[in-house]
Design an enzyme around this catalytic site. Structure first.
Site, PDB file in Angstrom:
ATOM      1  CD  GLU A  45      -2.099  -6.796  -7.756  1.00 24.41           C
ATOM      2  OE1 GLU A  45      -2.678  -5.613  -7.025  1.00 24.41           O
ATOM      3  OE2 GLU A  45      -2.357  -7.616  -8.263  1.00 24.41           O
TER       4      GLU A  45
ATOM      5  CB  CYS B  54      -3.757  -3.064  -6.936  1.00 28.45           C
ATOM      6  SG  CYS B  54      -4.749  -3.994  -8.020  1.00 28.45           S
TER       7      CYS B  54
ATOM      8  CE  LYS C  84      -2.678 -15.689   7.611  1.00 26.53           C
ATOM      9  NZ  LYS C  84      -2.790 -13.771   7.707  1.00 26.53           N
TER      10      LYS C  84
ATOM     11  N   GLY D  15       5.447  -7.587   2.638  1.00 36.19           N
ATOM     12  CA  GLY D  15       4.704  -8.606   3.120  1.00 36.19           C
ATOM     13  C   GLY D  15       5.111  -9.679   1.682  1.00 36.19           C
ATOM     14  N   GLY D  16       4.945  -9.291   0.440  1.00 43.16           N
ATOM     15  CA  GLY D  16       5.286  -9.713  -0.449  1.00 43.16           C
ATOM     16  C   GLY D  16       7.149 -10.263  -0.854  1.00 43.16           C
TER      17      GLY D  16
ATOM     18  CB  SER E 179       1.885  -4.598   2.209  1.00 44.11           C
ATOM     19  OG  SER E 179       2.910  -5.364   2.536  1.00 44.11           O
ATOM     20  NE  ARG E 180       7.579  -1.642  -3.229  1.00 42.14           N
ATOM     21  CZ  ARG E 180       8.793  -0.630  -3.430  1.00 42.14           C
ATOM     22  NH1 ARG E 180       9.219  -0.650  -3.532  1.00 42.14           N
ATOM     23  NH2 ARG E 180       7.351   0.468  -4.117  1.00 42.14           N
TER      24      ARG E 180
ATOM     25  CD  GLU F  75       0.195   1.195  -3.406  1.00 42.79           C
ATOM     26  OE1 GLU F  75      -0.939   0.310  -4.254  1.00 42.79           O
ATOM     27  OE2 GLU F  75       0.492   0.089  -2.668  1.00 42.79           O
TER      28      GLU F  75
END
Length: 466
Positions: free
Chosen positions: A204, A241, A123, A184-185, A181-182, A332
């Site tokens: 990640e 990161c 993607k 998104g993950g 991003s958190r 973060e």
């Protein structure tokens, strides 16, 4: 050549809707426009990948190595077209917008999945579709040159959240690699977990990568450490990161000198353009939240921005009690922002570390006189991070047998894995036992003749190929 196409197997698809990349330095659209993949394209690509799986999984290690080397050669052969577009930013496989190649279309997730024998559907990141298409075409050409099934690789660009969700939800997909991003993950993890057949998501997501300044090292060379810290903090506008977003030290004159020197170095650091307007907006929001916090003091800001989407570096200071009392201070801020946490003593340093979320890295700045105290911190650090380093800066990640680029949640979704290094392909493998099968039915990896020349354990003893 960039055509703005969707690449499904060996075919170019024109698409029915379109989007454009944005130059973050000017805010202007970049030509050409790009076709946006949709749910129907996801279904085609996943069906091709499923058809390709058995044939591709049966390839030998040598055949896979030749394929990966051909991919690398094709990417290098792109030449200036790729190099010029790198500055505009990367394309990711559910991934990072901070690396054009390492976590992108031909990045570690793609390479390790290929090495494990898995077809890949990428993607593409919508911010940098030109780079993505160039690399995707290089991979597709390698698929053809190596005589592999066309479904071994497909590339689906597009800006919609629904596109990514449809890809994870497709029943033919068996694992997901993601860097971002958190939010998104976690969204992808929820989709994967809700499937009739749940699948693993190797995501990640977020990390502030604490740097612990041990007392003897701080006393001996704190002034000299400060410029190196700021260089690491501001490298690439802080869009790593592994960026050192947290510094932990014990109160005293030595820490004060370090903070003053770091502030002075940051004051002279130029503002630099971030990769996308969205990343810049999130950075400004995070910095503003820290600057407005009543328990946080601003030490220094970098040079003011003089163009669109430029990050002005930021360094803040708080005490351990305040940091422990407000979880927001440990979140973060993706960019060149860091918080110095001042502790009363080593015990409070240990308490701060114990209260952290999972991280990718932790750094110990120490001298020989610090080693005994550092030994008491190591067990706590090891529970919190995937990589511990000494007397260096965490923004460098080397691909090697020993590298771990992962960590406990929320640094990653699965702290048992790494997305960098030779162990990365283990994420896309599963064990199968063959018990009492006739020799003629055993797969090549288990055959008596060992045609793949593998190191194997036989009756508990490691056997290496001649």
């Amino acid at each position: 050549m960039i055509k703005g196409s969707i690449l499904i197997g060996s075919h170019d698809e024109a698409g029915t809707s379109f989007f454009s990349a944005i130059d973050p330095a000017t805010g202007e659209q970049i030509e050409p426009r790009f076709a946006s993949a949709d749910v129907a394209d996801v279904a085609k690509a996943c069906a091709l990948a499923d058809e390709a799986f058995d044939a591709y999984a049966a390839t030998t290690p040598e055949e896979r190595a030749r394929f990966l080397e051909t991919v690398a050669d094709n990417i290098v052969a792109i030449g200036d077209d790729l190099i010029v577009r790198v500055a505009l930013g990367p394309v990711a496989v559910f991934g990072a917008s901070n690396f054009p190649l390492a976590f992108s279309v031909a990045g570690g997730d793609t390479a390790s999945a290929f090495a494990a024998g898995c077809p890949v559907v990428v993607k593409g990141h919508p911010a940098h579709p030109g780079t993505g298409e160039l690399v995707a075409r290089a991979i597709r050409d390698a698929v053809a040159a190596c005589g592999l099934p066309e479904g071994t690789f497909s590339y689906l660009p597009g800006p919609s959240i629904e596109l990514g969700g449809a890809l994870v939800a497709n029943p033919r997909i068996k694992a997901v690699g993601f860097t971002g991003s958190r939010a998104g993950g976690i969204a992808l993890m929820k989709i994967a977990a809700a499937r009739p057949e749940p699948i693993p998501v190797y995501a990640e997501m977020s990390s502030i990568n604490p740097v612990v300044l041990m007392p003897a090292a701080l006393e001996a060379r704190g002034d000299a450490l400060a410029p190196a810290f700021v260089q690491s903090l501001t490298m690439g506008s802080g869009q790593f990161c592994t960026n050192p977003g947290l510094v932990i030290g014990i109160a005293g004159e030595a820490l004060d000198r370090f903070v003053a020197a770091a502030g002075e170095a940051l004051t002279g650091a130029a503002a630099t353009t971030m990769l996308t307007p969205g990343i810049h907006a999130a950075y400004d929001k995070g910095v503003a939240a820290l600057a407005g916090h009543d328990k946080v003091a601003t030490i220094a800001r970098g040079c003011p921005a003089n163009g669109a989407n430029q990050a002005q570096g930021a360094l803040f200071r708080t005490d351990a009690a305040s940091f422990l009392a407000d979880a927001v201070l440990g979140h973060e801020v993706f960019g060149s922002s860091s918080v110095v946490v001042v502790c009363r003593d080593l015990a409070e340093v240990r308490t701060v570390i114990a209260g952290l979320e999972g991280q990718l890295t932790a750094t110990l700045i120490l001298d020989e006189a610090d080693e005994a105290d550092a030994a008491t911190l190591l067990p706590v650090l090891a529970r919190k991070v995937g990589r511990i380093l000494a007397n260096g800066w965490p923004t460098g990640v080397e691909v090697s047998h020993a590298m771990v680029h992962g960590g406990p949640f929320p640094a990653t979704s699965d702290g048992r894995t790494t997305s960098v290094g030779t162990l990365a392909m283990a994420r896309f493998l599963r064990p199968v036992s063959f018990q009492n099968l006739p020799a003629g039915l055993l797969p090549p990896a288990l055959a008596e003749s060992n045609p793949w020349h593998l190191s194997r354990r036989i009756d508990g003893t490691v056997s290496r190929p001649a």
